[in-house]
Design a protein around this motif. Structure first.
Motif, PDB file in Angstrom:
ATOM      1  N   SER A   1       3.578  10.291   0.881  1.00 36.94           N
ATOM      2  CA  SER A   1       4.035  11.288  -0.072  1.00 36.94           C
ATOM      3  C   SER A   1       4.707   9.211  -1.116  1.00 36.94           C
ATOM      4  O   SER A   1       4.138   8.398  -1.662  1.00 36.94           O
ATOM      5  CB  SER A   1       4.513  11.669  -1.028  1.00 36.94           C
ATOM      6  OG  SER A   1       4.237  13.346  -0.635  1.00 36.94           O
ATOM      7  N   SER A   2       5.794   8.939   0.378  1.00 40.17           N
ATOM      8  CA  SER A   2       6.492   7.993  -0.054  1.00 40.17           C
ATOM      9  C   SER A   2       5.706   6.756   0.250  1.00 40.17           C
ATOM     10  O   SER A   2       5.708   5.450  -1.115  1.00 40.17           O
ATOM     11  CB  SER A   2       7.588   7.963   0.891  1.00 40.17           C
ATOM     12  OG  SER A   2       7.317   7.676   2.448  1.00 40.17           O
ATOM     13  N   ARG A   3       4.342   6.723   0.791  1.00 40.20           N
ATOM     14  CA  ARG A   3       3.381   5.481   1.421  1.00 40.20           C
ATOM     15  C   ARG A   3       2.823   5.394  -0.106  1.00 40.20           C
ATOM     16  O   ARG A   3       2.435   4.462  -0.292  1.00 40.20           O
ATOM     17  CB  ARG A   3       3.261   5.894   3.218  1.00 40.20           C
ATOM     18  CG  ARG A   3       3.945   5.793   3.878  1.00 40.20           C
ATOM     19  CD  ARG A   3       3.102   5.212   5.368  1.00 40.20           C
ATOM     20  NE  ARG A   3       3.819   5.879   6.399  1.00 40.20           N
ATOM     21  CZ  ARG A   3       5.219   5.002   6.890  1.00 40.20           C
ATOM     22  NH1 ARG A   3       4.986   4.097   6.338  1.00 40.20           N
ATOM     23  NH2 ARG A   3       5.575   5.145   7.978  1.00 40.20           N
ATOM     24  N   LEU A   4       2.255   6.205  -0.520  1.00 39.64           N
ATOM     25  CA  LEU A   4       1.195   6.065  -1.638  1.00 39.64           C
ATOM     26  C   LEU A   4       2.152   5.884  -2.657  1.00 39.64           C
ATOM     27  O   LEU A   4       1.443   5.755  -3.360  1.00 39.64           O
ATOM     28  CB  LEU A   4       0.686   8.053  -1.984  1.00 39.64           C
ATOM     29  CG  LEU A   4      -0.013   8.466  -0.445  1.00 39.64           C
ATOM     30  CD1 LEU A   4      -0.417   9.914  -1.008  1.00 39.64           C
ATOM     31  CD2 LEU A   4      -1.414   7.188  -0.287  1.00 39.64           C
ATOM     32  N   ASP A   5       3.047   6.680  -2.813  1.00 38.01           N
ATOM     33  CA  ASP A   5       3.701   5.915  -4.210  1.00 38.01           C
ATOM     34  C   ASP A   5       4.571   4.621  -4.198  1.00 38.01           C
ATOM     35  O   ASP A   5       4.656   3.568  -5.516  1.00 38.01           O
ATOM     36  CB  ASP A   5       4.687   6.722  -4.172  1.00 38.01           C
ATOM     37  CG  ASP A   5       4.285   7.961  -4.750  1.00 38.01           C
ATOM     38  OD1 ASP A   5       3.742   8.418  -5.190  1.00 38.01           O
ATOM     39  OD2 ASP A   5       5.626   9.083  -4.238  1.00 38.01           O
ATOM     40  N   CYS A   6       3.935   3.555  -2.711  1.00 44.46           N
ATOM     41  CA  CYS A   6       4.841   2.755  -2.811  1.00 44.46           C
ATOM     42  C   CYS A   6       4.464   1.868  -2.830  1.00 44.46           C
ATOM     43  O   CYS A   6       3.194   1.098  -2.988  1.00 44.46           O
ATOM     44  CB  CYS A   6       5.158   1.804  -1.041  1.00 44.46           C
ATOM     45  SG  CYS A   6       6.159   0.904  -1.110  1.00 44.46           S
ATOM     46  N   CYS A   7       4.560   0.699  -4.046  1.00 45.34           N
ATOM     47  CA  CYS A   7       3.428  -0.322  -5.027  1.00 45.34           C
ATOM     48  C   CYS A   7       2.557   0.412  -5.390  1.00 45.34           C
ATOM     49  O   CYS A   7       1.228  -0.357  -5.226  1.00 45.34           O
ATOM     50  CB  CYS A   7       3.038  -1.303  -3.905  1.00 45.34           C
ATOM     51  SG  CYS A   7       5.476  -2.246  -3.418  1.00 45.34           S
ATOM     52  N   ASN A   8       1.588   1.168  -5.168  1.00 47.10           N
ATOM     53  CA  ASN A   8       1.028   2.056  -6.051  1.00 47.10           C
ATOM     54  C   ASN A   8       0.565   1.490  -7.864  1.00 47.10           C
ATOM     55  O   ASN A   8      -0.990   1.743  -7.834  1.00 47.10           O
ATOM     56  CB  ASN A   8       0.788   3.347  -6.027  1.00 47.10           C
ATOM     57  CG  ASN A   8       1.680   4.256  -7.208  1.00 47.10           C
ATOM     58  OD1 ASN A   8       2.630   3.842  -8.482  1.00 47.10           O
ATOM     59  ND2 ASN A   8       1.498   5.716  -7.487  1.00 47.10           N
ATOM     60  N   VAL A   9       1.354   1.428  -8.151  1.00 47.04           N
ATOM     61  CA  VAL A   9       1.091   0.225  -9.636  1.00 47.04           C
ATOM     62  C   VAL A   9      -0.015  -0.379  -9.688  1.00 47.04           C
ATOM     63  O   VAL A   9      -0.555  -0.853 -10.299  1.00 47.04           O
ATOM     64  CB  VAL A   9       2.307   0.174 -10.425  1.00 47.04           C
ATOM     65  CG1 VAL A   9       3.131  -1.036  -9.584  1.00 47.04           C
ATOM     66  CG2 VAL A   9       1.732  -0.546 -11.854  1.00 47.04           C
ATOM     67  N   LEU A  10       0.348  -1.378  -7.831  1.00 46.04           N
ATOM     68  CA  LEU A  10      -0.831  -2.283  -8.038  1.00 46.04           C
ATOM     69  C   LEU A  10      -2.606  -2.188  -7.751  1.00 46.04           C
ATOM     70  O   LEU A  10      -3.401  -2.403  -8.129  1.00 46.04           O
ATOM     71  CB  LEU A  10      -0.945  -3.310  -6.440  1.00 46.04           C
ATOM     72  CG  LEU A  10       0.904  -3.832  -6.546  1.00 46.04           C
ATOM     73  CD1 LEU A  10       1.207  -4.453  -5.220  1.00 46.04           C
ATOM     74  CD2 LEU A  10       0.531  -5.248  -8.149  1.00 46.04           C
ATOM     75  N   LEU A  11      -2.568  -0.380  -7.614  1.00 42.90           N
ATOM     76  CA  LEU A  11      -3.727  -0.318  -7.567  1.00 42.90           C
ATOM     77  C   LEU A  11      -4.319   1.016  -8.474  1.00 42.90           C
ATOM     78  O   LEU A  11      -6.043   0.646  -8.330  1.00 42.90           O
ATOM     79  CB  LEU A  11      -3.578   0.647  -6.365  1.00 42.90           C
ATOM     80  CG  LEU A  11      -2.891   0.711  -4.843  1.00 42.90           C
ATOM     81  CD1 LEU A  11      -3.135   1.680  -3.681  1.00 42.90           C
ATOM     82  CD2 LEU A  11      -3.988  -0.178  -4.109  1.00 42.90           C
TER      83      LEU A  11
END
Length: 191
Positions: free
Chosen positions: A70-80
């Motif tokens: 989850s931490s990897r999915l949440d990191c900078c997900n606003v760019l996606l």
């Protein structure tokens, strides 16, 4: 005045991608290399968690999935945000796989009922005005620092803060449109 000359040239290799703050960007800003990297790493960790899952408690499995996936999915997900569905489909598959591991659901069973069980509609004990507000139950949490970031807590919390006209959208596209309008109005409203 002295002129400085460079006696040695520093060789460098051209690359079609660049990594900055953990985000891999390509020249067309499709973020496909970034999504591929996240997906590969997340499935690696999910595979390892699934191997030891029989000896883990539910809480320990949740902790491992939050720490490694989850931490990897949440990191900078606003760019996606705004990318087409086909581009982020693999990230949804990662979330589905994580839910399958936590709930011990088989690979070919539908995941939608499992995900909907994670969210409980709010039903008051007696008739209240909030009965028709389309609210969800916010579960109690043990750890204040990490528990507030868990999906089981944040999803109902954020859903309950939305106005009723946004929650009552007739379709996903209509919901997205109303949500975007609501968020813009919050951002641009003056105090």
């Amino acid at each position: 005045m002295r002129e400085h000359t460079i006696k040695q040239y520093v060789p460098f290799n051209e690359s079609s991608t660049i990594k900055n703050l953990g985000v891999i960007s390509d020249s067309h800003l499709t973020f496909q290399p970034h999504i591929k990297s996240i997906t590969k790493t997340a499935f690696f960790h999910l595979s390892n968690i699934a191997k030891i899952q029989p000896i883990l408690s539910l809480r320990d499995a949740e902790t491992l999935i939050h720490a490694f996936v989850s931490s990897r999915l949440d990191c900078c997900n606003v760019l996606l945000s705004g990318l087409p569905n086909y581009a982020i489909r693999s990230l949804q598959l990662v979330q589905n796989a994580a839910a399958r591991i936590l709930t011990k659901t088989r690979k070919y069973d539908h995941i939608t009922p499992v995900l909907s069980e994670l969210l409980t509609p709010y039903t008051p004990a007696r008739p209240l005005r909030s009965l028709d507000a389309a609210l969800l139950v916010i579960p109690s949490i043990n750890k204040k620092s990490l528990g507030f970031r868990a999906f089981a807590y944040r999803a109902p919390y954020l859903w309950n803060t939305l106005p009723l006209h946004v929650k009552e959208a007739s379709s996903v596209e209509n919901f997205k449109s109303r949500l975007k309008t609501h968020l813009y109005s919050l951002f641009y409203s003056l105090p």
